[in-house]
Design a protein around this motif. Structure first.
Motif, PDB file in Angstrom:
ATOM      1  N   ALA A 163      72.123  67.690  63.996  1.00 20.79           N
ATOM      2  CA  ALA A 163      73.128  67.191  64.940  1.00 20.79           C
ATOM      3  C   ALA A 163      74.537  67.516  64.446  1.00 20.79           C
ATOM      4  CB  ALA A 163      72.959  65.683  65.124  1.00 20.79           C
ATOM      5  N   GLU A 164      74.752  67.344  63.164  1.00 19.16           N
ATOM      6  CA  GLU A 164      76.060  67.630  62.567  1.00 19.16           C
ATOM      7  C   GLU A 164      76.410  69.108  62.683  1.00 19.16           C
ATOM      8  OE1 GLU A 164      76.921  67.731  58.056  1.00 19.16           O
ATOM      9  OE2 GLU A 164      77.259  65.663  58.676  1.00 19.16           O
ATOM     10  N   VAL A 165      75.445  69.961  62.391  1.00 16.54           N
ATOM     11  CA  VAL A 165      75.678  71.406  62.412  1.00 16.54           C
ATOM     12  C   VAL A 165      75.940  71.912  63.826  1.00 16.54           C
ATOM     13  CG1 VAL A 165      74.530  73.636  62.092  1.00 16.54           C
ATOM     14  CG2 VAL A 165      74.366  71.907  60.343  1.00 16.54           C
ATOM     15  N   THR A 166      75.152  71.430  64.760  1.00 16.22           N
ATOM     16  CA  THR A 166      75.251  71.940  66.129  1.00 16.22           C
ATOM     17  C   THR A 166      76.333  71.238  66.940  1.00 16.22           C
ATOM     18  OG1 THR A 166      73.544  70.411  66.935  1.00 16.22           O
ATOM     19  CG2 THR A 166      72.818  72.594  66.190  1.00 16.22           C
ATOM     20  N   GLY A 167      76.815  70.110  66.437  1.00 12.59           N
ATOM     21  CA  GLY A 167      77.831  69.363  67.176  1.00 12.59           C
ATOM     22  C   GLY A 167      77.262  68.619  68.370  1.00 12.59           C
ATOM     23  N   ARG A 168      75.960  68.394  68.351  1.00 14.04           N
ATOM     24  CA  ARG A 168      75.303  67.681  69.449  1.00 14.04           C
ATOM     25  C   ARG A 168      74.983  66.253  69.009  1.00 14.04           C
ATOM     26  NH1 ARG A 168      71.762  72.608  69.477  1.00 14.04           N
ATOM     27  NH2 ARG A 168      72.839  74.036  70.847  1.00 14.04           N
ATOM     28  N   PRO A 169      74.914  65.331  69.968  1.00 15.97           N
ATOM     29  CA  PRO A 169      74.492  63.962  69.620  1.00 15.97           C
ATOM     30  C   PRO A 169      73.058  63.966  69.091  1.00 15.97           C
ATOM     31  CG  PRO A 169      75.458  64.035  71.831  1.00 15.97           C
ATOM     32  CD  PRO A 169      75.305  65.455  71.372  1.00 15.97           C
ATOM     33  N   LEU A 170      72.760  63.023  68.219  1.00 15.98           N
ATOM     34  CA  LEU A 170      71.441  62.935  67.605  1.00 15.98           C
ATOM     35  C   LEU A 170      70.341  62.831  68.661  1.00 15.98           C
ATOM     36  CD1 LEU A 170      69.780  62.777  65.012  1.00 15.98           C
ATOM     37  CD2 LEU A 170      70.161  60.300  65.009  1.00 15.98           C
ATOM     38  N   GLY A 171      70.565  62.048  69.701  1.00 18.72           N
ATOM     39  CA  GLY A 171      69.570  61.912  70.774  1.00 18.72           C
ATOM     40  C   GLY A 171      69.286  63.245  71.463  1.00 18.72           C
ATOM     41  N   THR A 172      70.318  64.036  71.657  1.00 20.22           N
ATOM     42  CA  THR A 172      70.150  65.347  72.286  1.00 20.22           C
ATOM     43  C   THR A 172      69.346  66.272  71.370  1.00 20.22           C
ATOM     44  OG1 THR A 172      72.244  65.089  73.448  1.00 20.22           O
ATOM     45  CG2 THR A 172      71.397  67.330  73.251  1.00 20.22           C
ATOM     46  N   VAL A 173      69.629  66.218  70.069  1.00 18.28           N
ATOM     47  CA  VAL A 173      68.874  67.030  69.103  1.00 18.28           C
ATOM     48  C   VAL A 173      67.403  66.642  69.133  1.00 18.28           C
ATOM     49  CG1 VAL A 173      68.520  67.447  66.631  1.00 18.28           C
ATOM     50  CG2 VAL A 173      70.815  67.563  67.601  1.00 18.28           C
ATOM     51  N   LYS A 174      67.125  65.350  69.179  1.00 15.35           N
ATOM     52  CA  LYS A 174      65.731  64.892  69.232  1.00 15.35           C
ATOM     53  C   LYS A 174      65.046  65.391  70.498  1.00 15.35           C
ATOM     54  CE  LYS A 174      66.335  60.688  66.524  1.00 15.35           C
ATOM     55  NZ  LYS A 174      66.302  59.204  66.557  1.00 15.35           N
ATOM     56  N   THR A 175      65.758  65.352  71.621  1.00 10.72           N
ATOM     57  CA  THR A 175      65.201  65.834  72.885  1.00 10.72           C
ATOM     58  C   THR A 175      64.942  67.333  72.830  1.00 10.72           C
ATOM     59  OG1 THR A 175      66.305  64.078  74.115  1.00 10.72           O
ATOM     60  CG2 THR A 175      65.624  66.022  75.374  1.00 10.72           C
ATOM     61  N   HIS A 176      65.907  68.094  72.309  1.00  2.06           N
ATOM     62  CA  HIS A 176      65.730  69.547  72.210  1.00  2.06           C
ATOM     63  C   HIS A 176      64.573  69.899  71.277  1.00  2.06           C
ATOM     64  CE1 HIS A 176      70.149  70.375  73.532  1.00  2.06           C
ATOM     65  NE2 HIS A 176      69.366  70.068  74.540  1.00  2.06           N
ATOM     66  N   LEU A 177      64.444  69.160  70.190  1.00  2.10           N
ATOM     67  CA  LEU A 177      63.336  69.404  69.261  1.00  2.10           C
ATOM     68  C   LEU A 177      62.008  69.118  69.944  1.00  2.10           C
ATOM     69  CD1 LEU A 177      62.375  70.139  66.414  1.00  2.10           C
ATOM     70  CD2 LEU A 177      62.619  67.727  65.807  1.00  2.10           C
ATOM     71  N   ARG A 178      61.920  67.990  70.622  1.00  2.00           N
ATOM     72  CA  ARG A 178      60.674  67.626  71.308  1.00  2.00           C
ATOM     73  C   ARG A 178      60.312  68.671  72.360  1.00  2.00           C
ATOM     74  NH1 ARG A 178      60.020  65.305  75.935  1.00  2.00           N
ATOM     75  NH2 ARG A 178      62.107  64.430  76.020  1.00  2.00           N
ATOM     76  N   ARG A 179      61.279  69.081  73.167  1.00  9.19           N
ATOM     77  CA  ARG A 179      61.006  70.072  74.213  1.00  9.19           C
ATOM     78  C   ARG A 179      60.644  71.438  73.615  1.00  9.19           C
ATOM     79  NH1 ARG A 179      65.833  68.369  78.388  1.00  9.19           N
ATOM     80  NH2 ARG A 179      64.828  66.440  79.102  1.00  9.19           N
ATOM     81  N   GLY A 180      61.309  71.806  72.531  1.00 11.59           N
ATOM     82  CA  GLY A 180      60.976  73.065  71.869  1.00 11.59           C
ATOM     83  C   GLY A 180      59.562  73.046  71.328  1.00 11.59           C
ATOM     84  N   LEU A 181      59.179  71.935  70.703  1.00 15.58           N
ATOM     85  CA  LEU A 181      57.822  71.813  70.160  1.00 15.58           C
ATOM     86  C   LEU A 181      56.781  71.782  71.275  1.00 15.58           C
ATOM     87  CD1 LEU A 181      58.439  69.312  67.219  1.00 15.58           C
ATOM     88  CD2 LEU A 181      58.094  71.796  67.105  1.00 15.58           C
ATOM     89  N   GLU A 182      57.140  71.168  72.415  1.00 16.21           N
ATOM     90  CA  GLU A 182      56.223  71.169  73.557  1.00 16.21           C
ATOM     91  C   GLU A 182      55.969  72.592  74.045  1.00 16.21           C
ATOM     92  OE1 GLU A 182      58.077  68.586  76.417  1.00 16.21           O
ATOM     93  OE2 GLU A 182      57.345  66.778  75.415  1.00 16.21           O
ATOM     94  N   ARG A 183      56.992  73.430  74.010  1.00 14.34           N
ATOM     95  CA  ARG A 183      56.830  74.824  74.430  1.00 14.34           C
ATOM     96  C   ARG A 183      56.001  75.616  73.412  1.00 14.34           C
ATOM     97  NH1 ARG A 183      61.458  77.001  78.001  1.00 14.34           N
ATOM     98  NH2 ARG A 183      62.160  75.110  79.031  1.00 14.34           N
ATOM     99  N   LEU A 184      56.037  75.219  72.161  1.00 16.18           N
ATOM    100  CA  LEU A 184      55.259  75.902  71.125  1.00 16.18           C
ATOM    101  C   LEU A 184      53.805  75.433  71.090  1.00 16.18           C
ATOM    102  CD1 LEU A 184      57.782  75.910  68.149  1.00 16.18           C
ATOM    103  CD2 LEU A 184      57.083  77.855  69.547  1.00 16.18           C
TER     104      LEU A 184
END
Length: 191
Positions: free
Chosen positions: A159-180
């Motif tokens: 979240a710190e590196v990307t400048g995104r809120p922690l909740g958004t990072v968690k959502t992006h991670l979950r969606r990325g893993l769902e696609r994998l």
């Protein structure tokens, strides 16, 4: 020249960057010394070949040196470098032709009498498929998945590196893993 206090091991990242921006090559050399292993590991996990990872690690530090003026100081230097390395590694991965490399498996593992060479090669092929699948993810999923698993950053650090809120990072991670997940499930079904 580095101040004497910089030789005590407790050097501040921002002070090193400021010195490197001022043309102090020793300061940038200290950054390279401290972060080489993390950058190499990230490149190796993405690329799967040590010689490619070594090349891309060097290319990443050259790119970072040229772009040191763009470092905004909002996150750690390590996270900034890992993002550069990640981009360089995916660029290299896109340029490679897919091949089965026995070098990536390692002679020692193939010569191990307790290991089945077929399963060892299959595992390495699966890792390559997963790397390619992560590389094919759309942004921002690719960035978040890569930083989390290849860069070994915590969710907070991502979240710190990307400048995104922690909740958004968690959502992006979950969606990325769902696609994998279908790719990984397909690999397990093939066994």
């Amino acid at each position: 020249m580095l101040p004497a206090t910089w030789h005590d091991g407790g050097v501040d990242d921002h002070a090193l960057v400021d010195a490197a921006r001022g043309g102090d090559r020793d300061a940038f050399g200290r950054i390279v010394e401290r972060e080489s292993a993390a950058v190499y590991r990230t490149c190796l996990r993405i690329l799967g070949r040590s010689h490619d990872a070594e090349d891309v690690t060097q290319e990443s530090f050259v790119a970072a040196y040229r772009a040191i003026g763009t470092y905004r100081g909002e996150g750690s230097v390590r996270a900034w470098l890992l993002r550069i390395a990640q981009r360089q590694a995916y660029r290299r991965l896109d340029q490679r032709r897919p091949t089965a490399e026995l070098d990536a498996v390692g002679e020692a593992r193939l010569a191990d009498p307790t290991g089945d060479p077929t399963s060892i090669v299959a595992v390495n092929e699966e890792r390559g498929e997963i790397r390619r699948a992560v590389a094919a993810l759309p942004e921002p999923y690719r960035e978040v998945v890569s930083l989390r698993f290849f860069g070994e950053l915590s969710l907070f650090e991502v979240a710190e590196v990307t400048g995104r809120p922690l909740g958004t990072v968690k959502t992006h991670l979950r969606r990325g893993l769902e696609r994998l997940r279908p790719i990984v499930a397909g690999n397990e079904a093939d066994r």
